[in-house]
Enzyme design. Structure first.
Site, PDB file in Angstrom:
ATOM      1  N   GLY A  46      61.407  64.988  34.949  1.00  0.00           N
ATOM      2  CA  GLY A  46      61.861  65.970  35.403  1.00  0.00           C
ATOM      3  C   GLY A  46      62.203  66.924  34.712  1.00  0.00           C
ATOM      4  O   GLY A  46      62.837  67.367  34.046  1.00  0.00           O
ATOM      5  N   GLN A  51      67.358  75.303  34.661  1.00  0.00           N
ATOM      6  CA  GLN A  51      66.932  74.933  33.762  1.00  0.00           C
ATOM      7  C   GLN A  51      66.361  75.474  32.761  1.00  0.00           C
ATOM      8  O   GLN A  51      66.306  76.246  31.748  1.00  0.00           O
ATOM      9  CB  GLN A  51      66.482  73.513  33.678  1.00  0.00           C
ATOM     10  CG  GLN A  51      67.205  72.415  34.400  1.00  0.00           C
ATOM     11  CD  GLN A  51      66.969  70.673  34.231  1.00  0.00           C
ATOM     12  OE1 GLN A  51      66.234  69.745  34.431  1.00  0.00           O
ATOM     13  NE2 GLN A  51      66.846  69.984  33.167  1.00  0.00           N
ATOM     14  N   CYS A  90      69.216  64.661  30.653  1.00  0.00           N
ATOM     15  CA  CYS A  90      69.171  65.334  30.961  1.00  0.00           C
ATOM     16  C   CYS A  90      67.919  66.831  29.781  1.00  0.00           C
ATOM     17  O   CYS A  90      69.101  66.811  28.580  1.00  0.00           O
ATOM     18  CB  CYS A  90      69.892  66.149  31.269  1.00  0.00           C
ATOM     19  SG  CYS A  90      69.284  67.783  32.360  1.00  0.00           S
ATOM     20  N   LEU A  91      67.101  66.930  30.053  1.00  0.00           N
ATOM     21  CA  LEU A  91      66.659  68.502  28.932  1.00  0.00           C
ATOM     22  C   LEU A  91      67.476  69.488  29.072  1.00  0.00           C
ATOM     23  O   LEU A  91      67.665  69.838  27.284  1.00  0.00           O
ATOM     24  CB  LEU A  91      65.367  68.966  28.913  1.00  0.00           C
ATOM     25  CG  LEU A  91      63.732  67.925  29.359  1.00  0.00           C
ATOM     26  CD1 LEU A  91      63.163  68.555  29.998  1.00  0.00           C
ATOM     27  CD2 LEU A  91      64.244  67.350  28.211  1.00  0.00           C
ATOM     28  N   HIS A 132      68.642  63.467  40.418  1.00  0.00           N
ATOM     29  CA  HIS A 132      68.938  64.185  39.619  1.00  0.00           C
ATOM     30  C   HIS A 132      68.538  65.631  39.569  1.00  0.00           C
ATOM     31  O   HIS A 132      69.029  66.425  39.920  1.00  0.00           O
ATOM     32  CB  HIS A 132      68.536  63.650  38.251  1.00  0.00           C
ATOM     33  CG  HIS A 132      68.925  64.466  36.734  1.00  0.00           C
ATOM     34  ND1 HIS A 132      69.311  63.561  35.434  1.00  0.00           N
ATOM     35  CD2 HIS A 132      68.351  65.691  36.811  1.00  0.00           C
ATOM     36  CE1 HIS A 132      69.845  64.629  34.957  1.00  0.00           C
ATOM     37  NE2 HIS A 132      69.093  65.623  35.518  1.00  0.00           N
ATOM     38  N   GLU A 133      66.399  65.926  39.766  1.00  0.00           N
ATOM     39  CA  GLU A 133      66.733  67.881  39.711  1.00  0.00           C
ATOM     40  C   GLU A 133      66.946  68.223  41.561  1.00  0.00           C
ATOM     41  O   GLU A 133      67.204  69.439  41.028  1.00  0.00           O
ATOM     42  CB  GLU A 133      65.166  67.422  39.815  1.00  0.00           C
ATOM     43  CG  GLU A 133      64.392  66.402  38.886  1.00  0.00           C
ATOM     44  CD  GLU A 133      64.886  67.007  37.316  1.00  0.00           C
ATOM     45  OE1 GLU A 133      65.314  68.110  37.416  1.00  0.00           O
ATOM     46  OE2 GLU A 133      64.868  66.244  36.235  1.00  0.00           O
ATOM     47  N   HIS A 136      70.306  69.203  40.272  1.00  0.00           N
ATOM     48  CA  HIS A 136      70.779  70.460  39.370  1.00  0.00           C
ATOM     49  C   HIS A 136      70.172  72.342  40.224  1.00  0.00           C
ATOM     50  O   HIS A 136      70.803  72.651  40.262  1.00  0.00           O
ATOM     51  CB  HIS A 136      68.868  71.115  38.783  1.00  0.00           C
ATOM     52  CG  HIS A 136      69.111  70.926  37.371  1.00  0.00           C
ATOM     53  ND1 HIS A 136      70.194  70.414  36.347  1.00  0.00           N
ATOM     54  CD2 HIS A 136      68.289  68.804  36.576  1.00  0.00           C
ATOM     55  CE1 HIS A 136      69.956  69.712  35.137  1.00  0.00           C
ATOM     56  NE2 HIS A 136      69.203  69.015  35.091  1.00  0.00           N
TER      57      HIS A 136
HETATM   58 NI    NI Z   1      68.730  67.287  34.032  1.00  0.00          NI
END
Ligand code: NI
Length: 156
Positions: A46, A51, A90-91, A132-133, A136
Site C-alpha cells: 500500500g 508518502q 511502512c515504506l 493503515h493507508e 497516512h
Molecule cells: Ni505506511
C-alpha cells in the site's frame, strides 16, 4: 509512468492532514499510475499520496488477493467491526515493524479513477492495509499507535 521518491518519517508532509480531491483529472490518474509503480518497485502492499510528497487523499493498495490493484480517492471508512492485533511495516519507516490493533473488518467508501463513488468491505490483511493507508491521510503513522515496535535488519 515514473517511480517517485518515498518520503521517510521525519518529513513534515507525513504529519499533514491531506486535502480531498475535488475534481479528478488526468493529472490525478497519472499520479495513481506512478504511485502504483512506486509501490510495486518497493515491494509494498500500500502507498498513500503523502508518502510521495503529495498531500492529497489518494491511496493505492495491492495485497495480492483477488481484488488486485485498488485505487482509492477520497476514501472514508464508514464501518469498523471487531478488533485484531497484527504486524505492520511502512515504506516510510524502513526496517521497523510493530504490532498494531485495528478493526478486523471495515467498509470504505471511495471514488475510483473514473469518478464513480464505490464501496468495498474487507477483512484480514486488506482491512488492515486500508486502515493503515487512511491513517497516512490524517498524518498518522503506524509507529504512533503501535503497541510494540521492533527493528529488523534488511534481509539478503
Ligand atoms: Ni505506511
Amino acid at each position: 509512468m515514473a517511480i517517485l521518491e518515498i518520503k521517510k518519517a521525519g518529513d513534515p508532509v507525513l504529519k499533514q492532514v491531506a486535502v480531498p480531491v475535488e475534481r479528478l483529472t488526468k493529472w490525478h490518474r497519472q499520479l495513481l499510475d506512478d504511485m502504483a509503480e512506486t509501490m510495486y518497485a518497493a515491494n509494498g502492499v500500500g502507498l498513500a499520496a503523502p508518502q510521495v510528497g503529495r498531500s492529497l487523499r489518494i491511496v493505492v493498495i495491492d495485497v495480492e488477493d483477488a481484488n488486485g490493484l485498488i485505487e482509492l480517492v477520497n476514501p472514508i471508512i464508514t464501518m469498523r467491526d471487531g478488533s485484531e492485533v497484527g504486524s505492520e511495516g511502512c515504506l516510510s519507516v524502513p526496517q521497523v515493524y510493530g504490532d498494531v490493533e485495528r478493526a478486523a473488518r471495515v467498509t470504505v467508501e471511495y471514488t475510483d479513477r473514473r469518478s464513480r463513488r464505490r464501496t468495498l468491505t474487507a477483512e484480514g490483511l486488506l482491512a488492515r492495509c486500508i486502515q493503515h493507508e487512511c491513517d497516512h491521510l490524517d498524518g498518522r503513522l503506524f509507529i504512533d499507535i503501535a503497541v510494540s515496535l521492533r527493528k529488523e535488519e534488511a534481509k539478503e
